[in-house]
Design an enzyme around this catalytic site. Structure first.
Site: not given
Length: 173
Positions: A47-48
């Protein structure tokens, strides 16, 4: 956990630039400036890398037109990892990587979480904040009651919406 109106922690960050170690304090980054800090669990994580950092990169110009001097991406990773991730993600001047390798800033923010079950150890909880002259103006912290790695309020779109609304209120006052 620190909140609106609190000062950000006073720590020393260890940076690696041009092959040399440099130290900068919270004061160097925050004093006399209005900045965004978005914090995330780790460099190179799904997600980062796919959404959180790219979102701030994409909206950086719009965010900066709202009176933001600089945008920082903070993670409990060392300077080598943060620099490699910036290179991998094509980060230029949109976002400044802020390594918190020993988690001093994150711990004092009250945002340190145990991600040992994933093999990460201690990491930052996902959040974003506006800091004005070292004081937290607004903070968007993901809900800790939600299992896993929630990503609902610390994104760049939410931040831009807040800054736009704040600017409109200020203009109409």
């Amino acid at each position: 956990m620190r909140s609106v109106g609190d000062l950000v922690p006073e720590v020393t960050f260890k940076l690696r630039t041009d092959g040399e170690w440099r130290e900068k304090t919270s004061r160097d980054f925050f004093k006399g400036r209005r900045v965004i800090v978005f914090a995330l669990p780790g460099a190179f994580t799904p997600t980062c890398s796919s959404t959180h950092l790219p979102g701030y990169m994409t909206l950086s110009r719009s965010l900066k037109t709202m009176g933001v001097d600089e945008i920082f991406c903070l993670s409990v990773n060392d300077a080598f990892v943060m620099n490699a991730w910036a290179k991998d993600q094509g980060v230029d001047d949109e976002v400044t990587m802020l390594p918190d390798g020993s988690a001093h800033f994150t711990r004092q923010m009250g945002m340190l979480v145990d991600k040992d079950a994933l093999g990460f150890g201690e990491r930052s909880w996902r959040y974003a904040m506006v800091v004005d002259d070292g004081v937290i103006e607004k903070i968007f912290a993901e809900d800790r009651a939600v299992a896993g790695d929630p990503f609902a309020v610390s994104d760049a779109v939410t931040m831009l919406s807040y800054l736009s609304e704040a600017a409109a209120k200020k203009a109409s006052a």
